[in-house]
Design an enzyme around this catalytic site. Structure first.
Site, PDB file in Angstrom:
ATOM      1  N   GLU A   1       0.848  -1.197   0.000  1.00  0.00           N
ATOM      2  CA  GLU A   1       0.000   0.000   0.000  1.00  0.00           C
ATOM      3  C   GLU A   1       0.876   1.237   0.000  1.00  0.00           C
ATOM      4  OE1 GLU A   1      -2.585   0.006   3.397  1.00  0.00           O
ATOM      5  OE2 GLU A   1      -3.077  -2.102   3.111  1.00  0.00           O
TER       6      GLU A   1
ATOM      7  N   CYS B   1      -2.262   1.815   7.975  1.00  0.00           N
ATOM      8  CA  CYS B   1      -1.298   0.754   8.210  1.00  0.00           C
ATOM      9  C   CYS B   1      -1.725  -0.663   7.827  1.00  0.00           C
ATOM     10  CB  CYS B   1      -0.911   0.749   9.681  1.00  0.00           C
ATOM     11  SG  CYS B   1      -0.787   2.389  10.341  1.00  0.00           S
TER      12      CYS B   1
END
Ligand code: SAH
Length: 367
Positions: A91, A354
């Site tokens: 990501e 996260c």
């Protein structure tokens, strides 16, 4: 497996294009598009259409491919789920802020650190990312920013440009377990994209030899330490790395880094709660005693404490604290003369915290 043209040297790209029966100057045209972060060949409008289609069939532009793109409701945060050549997913997050455009870069696919509050580490470490895989995250954000005019996204506040201006290596992974590639990536970002050292931040859970390597590397970037607890006893419960490197050893190495470069050290501190038997949230690491101990650790040093509201992760046994509890903790620190701020939650509506997107996608795939 498709070839990734961004990984080619200039000579390799030229040979490739000539073998394709194309004139040499096409290599230069393609290179320019690659450096701008073109996500595919269709956008390369100065190439003949047949060539664009052929290239789309057999090559990729960048070593990261966008699988999903999520935009926050205020349009200021864009989160990308990216796929690498071997199917691993990572990501990265683009944040348009008043001081510029910041990109949060992942340094590893997965993470081995095992922090108890974090989603990124739940599936373990898959591998280190290469220099180009990190750099391509920045290019992906850069490309996105250039599309903002077409998407009617206005620059935020005073910032009036559509370049990536800040890099934070705070995505998935522990950058100081992948120091050589992280340094190589940052050298490239500094050199090719002109991003100054002072606009680069590396965040670590406290790998002491890595912090020393960072000091020896000698670039005046910013260092952020994920502290999250002010005593070894508490920290070891939530961050296994603390069994290897204790708080004092870590802080000494961090202070040495920041003194060497005359930089302010950033301390990250997530505010964690736990549910008791009655289902009520009780404070885990943010009582008055914790605030006092935290201030003892950092007083007399040039430090900024970034208080981070915990982004809840279903698989994790913690609870978010109320704004009140967070402000109370902050007030104690302020009264002790400690420079602190509360991190604004960006893109909470798109699971920007996260490793959540990657985890969710993996779960969906295995269902
Ligand atoms: N491994 C590095 C960098 C990646 S984590 C490090 O530990 O610093 C980036 C930051 O996000 C760290 O401070 C980490 O502790 C924090 N973080 C992880 N999970 C979080 C969550 N669910 N909510 C808020 N912050 C989180």
């Amino acid at each position: 497996m498709k070839q990734v043209l961004f990984n080619f040297t200039d000579k390799e790209l030229e040979d490739f294009i000539i073998n394709f029966g194309q004139p040499k100057f096409r290599a230069k045209q393609i290179k320019e598009w690659l450096n701008r972060g073109a996500p595919n060949f269709s956008v390369m409008k100065n190439l003949p259409e047949t060539l664009r289609n052929q290239l789309n069939d057999i090559c990729e532009t960048l070593p990261v491919k966008i699988i999903k793109k999520l935009v926050s409701s205020d349009n200021q945060t864009t989160k990308f789920l990216l796929e690498l050549f071997d199917g691993e997913q990572i990501e990265c997050v683009l944040m348009r802020t008043t001081y510029g455009n910041s990109i949060c870069v992942s340094s590893q696919a997965g993470c081995a650190m095992g922090c108890k509050f974090c989603a990124s580490t739940l599936l373990g470490l898959k591998r280190n990312l290469t220099i180009n895989e990190m750099f391509a995250q920045v290019l992906t954000a850069q490309w996105e920013l250039r599309q903002d005019v077409f998407n009617n996204i206005k620059p935020n506040g005073d910032s009036n440009n559509n370049d990536v201006s800040h890099i934070v290596v705070m995505g998935t992974g522990e950058p100081l377990q992948n120091t050589q590639n992280v340094f190589g990536f940052l050298e490239k970002a500094n050199h090719d994209l002109n991003i100054s050292w002072r606009r680069i931040t590396v965040s670590t859970c406290g790998i002491v030899p890595g912090i020393k390597e960072l000091t020896n590397w000698g670039r005046p970037i910013n260092l952020a330490i994920s502290l999250h607890a002010p005593t070894d006893e508490l920290r070891s419960q939530i961050m296994p790395i603390n069994n290897k490197y204790k708080i004092h050893e870590m802080m000494d190495a961090a202070f040495e880094f920041s003194q060497t470069h005359n930089r302010q050290l950033m301390i990250e501190y997530i505010l964690l709660g736990k549910k008791n038997e009655n289902g009520e949230t009780v404070i885990y690491n943010a009582t008055e005693e914790h605030a006092n101990k935290l201030s003892d650790l950092i007083q007399k040093h040039n430090v900024m404490v970034n208080l981070i509201p915990w982004n809840s992760v279903d698989e994790r046994d913690f609870a978010s604290l109320s704004g009140n509890a967070i402000h109370k903790f902050q007030d104690i620190l302020i009264n002790k003369g400690i420079h602190t701020r509360i991190r604004r939650e960006r893109g909470a509506d798109i699971g920007s915290a996260c490793g959540q997107l990657r985890l969710k996608n993996k779960k969906e795939q295995s269902e």
